[in-house]
Design a protein around this motif. Sequence first.
Motif, short mmCIF file in Angstrom:
data_model
loop_
_atom_site.label_atom_id
_atom_site.label_comp_id
_atom_site.label_asym_id
_atom_site.label_seq_id
_atom_site.Cartn_x
_atom_site.Cartn_y
_atom_site.Cartn_z
N VAL A 17 -10.17 24.18 8.66
CA VAL A 17 -11.17 23.11 8.64
C VAL A 17 -10.49 21.74 8.54
CG1 VAL A 17 -13.10 22.13 7.34
CG2 VAL A 17 -12.96 24.60 7.69
N THR A 18 -9.46 21.66 7.68
CA THR A 18 -8.74 20.40 7.52
C THR A 18 -8.07 19.97 8.82
OG1 THR A 18 -8.34 20.92 5.19
CG2 THR A 18 -6.96 19.23 6.18
N LEU A 19 -7.48 20.93 9.52
CA LEU A 19 -6.83 20.61 10.80
C LEU A 19 -7.84 20.07 11.80
CD1 LEU A 19 -4.28 20.71 12.60
CD2 LEU A 19 -4.96 23.02 13.24
N ASN A 20 -9.01 20.69 11.87
CA ASN A 20 -10.05 20.20 12.78
C ASN A 20 -10.45 18.76 12.43
OD1 ASN A 20 -10.19 22.59 14.22
ND2 ASN A 20 -11.79 23.45 12.95
N TRP A 21 -10.54 18.47 11.13
CA TRP A 21 -10.92 17.13 10.70
C TRP A 21 -9.82 16.12 11.01
CZ3 TRP A 21 -8.66 14.18 6.68
CH2 TRP A 21 -9.32 12.97 6.43
N ILE A 22 -8.57 16.52 10.77
CA ILE A 22 -7.46 15.60 11.00
C ILE A 22 -7.33 15.23 12.48
CG2 ILE A 22 -4.93 15.44 11.00
CD1 ILE A 22 -4.92 16.99 8.39
N THR A 23 -7.41 16.23 13.34
CA THR A 23 -7.21 15.96 14.77
C THR A 23 -8.37 15.19 15.39
OG1 THR A 23 -8.13 18.15 15.26
CG2 THR A 23 -5.73 17.95 15.12
N SER A 24 -9.54 15.23 14.75
CA SER A 24 -10.69 14.49 15.27
C SER A 24 -10.84 13.12 14.62
CB SER A 24 -11.99 15.28 15.07
OG SER A 24 -12.23 15.52 13.70
#
Length: 230
Positions: A17-24
């Motif tokens: 979830v954190t990776l999705n947030w960071i990349t967006s």
Amino acid sequence: MTTADYVALALFIFLWVTLNWITSSAHFFNRTSLTLAMNERRREWIYNSLRRDLKMIDTQILSGLQNGTGFFASTSIFAIGSCFALLGATDKINAFFSDLPFILNGGRAAFELKVAGLACLFGYAFFKFGWAYRLFNYCTILFGSLPMVEDALLDPVRAERAAERVIRMNVIAARNFNAGLRAIFLSIGYLGWFLSPYVFMATTIFIIVVLIRRQFFSDARLAIMDIDVQ
């Protein structure tokens, strides 16, 4: 299933979830992500197409995007089938793991739960790829509605609205494709769970670090960035 297994699974979901947030995010580490930088290149591409009547190059690009998405969707289906094949060979694989040193074997039920989780991961990837494939198809239709050069010059506002529709659809399709691709990458880290929850945590963190590096510190990112943009 031990406490370490639940902790490893929670860490996996949290980092995903954190990776999705960071990349967006617009910026992270004071840098624009590779994904967002590519969105700007998509915008340049579509606006460039407004200035040429012969759009065979553009349709080839769209076809390539759709075919690549279809390939990964098919791969996800094969991966789901492989997970069901693993469930059919649970006893043999469980016996094999029991003979290996340094392997924390949780038994038949734990193995089946892990395989089911892996199948869900590939299922998620399939739905993301399938939806991206359909959105790229819609993008092709919207691209066909772009006005010719003469019409775009006569009514630039209408031409810009048409271009923005194509851009938005293309970006949304790419977002779903990237989400499916991240699930495929993270499935490599998930495989560590079959060895032990500690290996699972280590492989998950390793995959996350690699993906963040590619998004914010890779040569590919620098290749598409403007010189004055960090």
